[in-house]
Every structure is written in C-alpha cells, then in structure tokens.
Design an enzyme around this catalytic site. Structure first.
Site, mmCIF file in Angstrom:
data_model
loop_
_atom_site.group_PDB
_atom_site.id
_atom_site.type_symbol
_atom_site.label_atom_id
_atom_site.label_comp_id
_atom_site.label_asym_id
_atom_site.label_seq_id
_atom_site.Cartn_x
_atom_site.Cartn_y
_atom_site.Cartn_z
ATOM 1 N N SER A 11 -9.819 -6.201 3.627
ATOM 2 C CA SER A 11 -11.153 -5.932 3.075
ATOM 3 C C SER A 11 -11.259 -6.441 1.660
ATOM 4 O O SER A 11 -10.264 -6.859 1.059
ATOM 5 C CB SER A 11 -11.403 -4.413 3.042
ATOM 6 N N GLY A 39 -7.747 -3.457 1.620
ATOM 7 C CA GLY A 39 -7.643 -3.167 3.064
ATOM 8 C C GLY A 39 -6.213 -2.756 3.340
ATOM 9 O O GLY A 39 -5.280 -3.429 2.880
ATOM 10 N N GLU A 211 4.120 13.357 0.163
ATOM 11 C CA GLU A 211 3.507 14.465 -0.583
ATOM 12 C C GLU A 211 3.269 14.084 -2.046
ATOM 13 O O GLU A 211 3.464 14.892 -2.949
ATOM 14 C CB GLU A 211 4.396 15.711 -0.460
ATOM 15 N N LYS A 213 3.381 13.197 -5.671
ATOM 16 C CA LYS A 213 4.386 13.389 -6.743
ATOM 17 C C LYS A 213 5.614 14.152 -6.257
ATOM 18 O O LYS A 213 6.692 14.065 -6.834
ATOM 19 C CB LYS A 213 3.753 14.172 -7.897
ATOM 20 N N ASP A 236 -3.523 3.377 -11.598
ATOM 21 C CA ASP A 236 -4.384 3.333 -10.405
ATOM 22 C C ASP A 236 -3.506 3.599 -9.166
ATOM 23 O O ASP A 236 -2.609 2.810 -8.876
ATOM 24 C CB ASP A 236 -5.037 1.936 -10.332
ATOM 25 N N ASP A 242 0.217 2.244 0.767
ATOM 26 C CA ASP A 242 0.473 0.969 1.477
ATOM 27 C C ASP A 242 1.810 0.379 1.023
ATOM 28 O O ASP A 242 2.578 -0.133 1.835
ATOM 29 C CB ASP A 242 -0.661 -0.020 1.195
HETATM 30 O O1 RIB Z 1 -4.957 2.106 0.879
HETATM 31 C C1 RIB Z 1 -5.800 1.537 -0.090
HETATM 32 C C2 RIB Z 1 -6.862 0.747 0.574
HETATM 33 O O2 RIB Z 1 -7.673 1.610 1.304
HETATM 34 C C3 RIB Z 1 -7.775 0.026 -0.376
HETATM 35 O O3 RIB Z 1 -7.298 -1.249 -0.746
HETATM 36 C C4 RIB Z 1 -9.072 -0.018 0.376
HETATM 37 O O4 RIB Z 1 -9.308 -1.268 0.951
HETATM 38 C C5 RIB Z 1 -8.958 1.069 1.434
HETATM 39 O O5 RIB Z 1 -9.058 0.586 2.678
#
Ligand code: RIB
Length: 294
Positions: A11, A39, A211, A213, A236, A242
């Site tokens: 995305s 994404g 979980e 921290k 951030d 991911d």
């Molecule tokens: O896990 C983070 C992602 O979740 C972001 O990059 C955003 O695209 C959402 O899908």
C-alpha cells in the site's frame, strides 16, 4: 541464502503527524503530511530482504501512480516482484495513518490487495514450492489465507501467519500454520478473550504473542517463556510488528532456536521504531548484529 515468499498487501501510507488525535466530530490542525510505501506484506518483504533473505513478493498493486512507486520501492530493496501485478482499473491499497500522542491509528483501504485471490496465488505455486518459509498477513481476502494454509500443508512448507489486522481465523487455518504471531489485541479477538496461558499451552512453539514493550510470550512445551524487548527512544512504531515477523521468519528459516529467533526479531523491531515510516527504520543484517555488541 534462505528464501522467503510473502503473500500480502502492498500500500501507500498517507501519514499525518499531529500533537493531538481528534475525537469523533472534532477537527484539529496537523503538523505534517508524508506519503511513504507500506502495507503489511510489502513491509515484511522489505524487512526480510534487508536482513539478507532472498524474498519474492506475491501481491497486487493498482494501475496508478502509487502502484508504480510501490513496485519501484520493492525492487530498490531487492525484493523479486515478478508476481506483483498491476490490476487494470483498480486503485492501489492505501493506509491512512495518524501519528499522534506517541502512537499510530490506521485505516486501511485495500484496493488492489483484494485481487490477491486463491487463483492469483496459484500462479506463483512454483515460488512457494522453492521457498523455505511463507509469510502472510490479513490485509488480503480471508479465502486466500485459507487456500495458502492448505497449499503450504500440501507442499510441506512452513507458514507464518501474522493475524493483522485482527479477524477470526478457523481452527483449520491455525492447524495448518507453523507459527501465529498476534499482538495482545489480535489475540483477544482470535481466542475470544480466553486466558492467555491456557491458550499458549495448547499451541506450543506455534503461538507467539507480541506484547510490545513487555516482549514476546510463548509456551515451549514445558513452560511459558517471555523474551524481553529492548528499550529504545521510539520515533514511529509503525511497521515494528512487520519487522518482528520478517526477522523471526528469517531466523527460523536459518535454523536458529526459538529463543535466539525471538531475540533477533525483538532487536530488529526495536531498531525499526527509531526512524520515521514503516520501512524507514527497518534495519540491515549488520545493524541488527552490530546492536548485540553495543
Ligand atoms: O503494519 C504497518 C502497516 O499497516 C502500515 O505500513 C500500513 O500500510 C498498514 O497496513
């Protein structure tokens, strides 16, 4: 080099930063607006590639400007994109992200990611046959996750299901997944608010609850364990999950023990939050390994 296939979303993240998160019906002034590739699928593909894996992404983009940028970004990060196709007449997926009060909130519009059907994935069966581990998330149709779970079982491939965003998954899919990695919120939805320890004991070395921290909790067959996360100054947190999933998959595919895999994944995730953007802080292999020495 280990091989990873990622079946998932890609995305464009439309990110607004603001000191205050608006409540329903309220308008506030923001500080900045940036678009960056994201994404969950693409993020995991990029994270795994930076950590040294040979990664093939299986996904869809829109036939629009965002789609071109998303594809270019995957290629620039060394991800194979032969199975990332633009869908005629469709828009790319977008994630509408607010960064405020130290955390993010996200609305995802799936767009072309909804075209990642079982039939579409079937076209990439050769890639899956040759891969060490398959990663999937839930920004794609539910029936595709089900199909993939069956395919991986048939081909004897390990599937790591990152159940994000949260939705119910069938026992059928759970049984066919080698690893499932919900965060606390996703765990509640998946297992109907059941007791964590009770559920973990039912899925030894399969269910890993992140979980934040506090680290990652799992049951190793004998006892419940928590592998701690690392304390850093977060800029951030988008994409931390991911990075964790990708790093865990890389380490598992390399044959490391679970404790070591989780330490590696926690390290990678902690580095990822020190920069802006889902992919902005995703570390290279050298950065993760170097961080153990400091
Ligand atoms: O896990 C983070 C992602 O979740 C972001 O990059 C955003 O695209 C959402 O899908």
């Amino acid at each position: 080099m280990i091989k990873i296939a990622v079946v998932g979303s890609s995305s464009m993240d439309l990110v607004v930063t603001s000191t205050k998160r608006p409540i329903a019906g309220e308008t506030v002034l923001g500080d900045s607006f940036v678009t960056v590739p994201g994404g969950k699928g693409a993020n995991q593909a990029v994270a795994a590639a930076r950590l040294g894996a040979e990664v093939t992404m299986i996904g869809c983009v829109g036939d629009d400007f965002y789609g071109e940028i998303i594809l270019e970004n995957l290629k620039n990060n060394g991800v194979y994109t032969n199975f990332v196709e633009p869908v005629p007449g469709e828009v790319s997926g977008t994630a509408h992200i607010t960064l405020a009060e130290g955390d993010n909130s996200i609305i995802v519009v799936k767009g072309a990611n909804d075209s990642i059907t079982p039939e579409y994935v079937q076209k990439a069966v050769k890639v899956i046959e040759e891969t060490d581990i398959v990663l999937v998330q839930q920004e794609i149709p539910e029936e595709t996750v089900e199909y993939l779970a069956e395919l991986c079982e048939k081909l004897g491939k390990r599937l790591l299901l990152n159940p994000a965003p949260a939705r119910k998954i069938s026992e059928h899919v759970i049984q066919r997944s080698a690893f499932i990695t919900p965060n606390e919120h996703e765990f509640e939805i998946l297992f109907n608010g059941r007791d964590r320890s009770e559920v973990l004991a039912e899925y030894p070395n399969k269910l890993f609850i992140t979980e934040g921290k506090d680290g990652v909790r799992y049951f190793d067959g004998k006892q419940e364990r928590v592998v701690p996360s690392f304390v850093v100054e977060a800029v951030d947190t988008t994409g931390a999950g991911d990075t964790f999933n990708a790093a865990f998959a890389v380490a598992v595919a390399e044959g490391k023990g679970f404790e070591e895999c989780l330490l590696f994944a926690n390290r990678a995730a902690s580095i990822s939050v020190t920069k802006f953007g889902a992919q902005g802080g995703m570390p290279t292999r050298e950065e993760v390994e170097g961080s153990f020495e400091s």
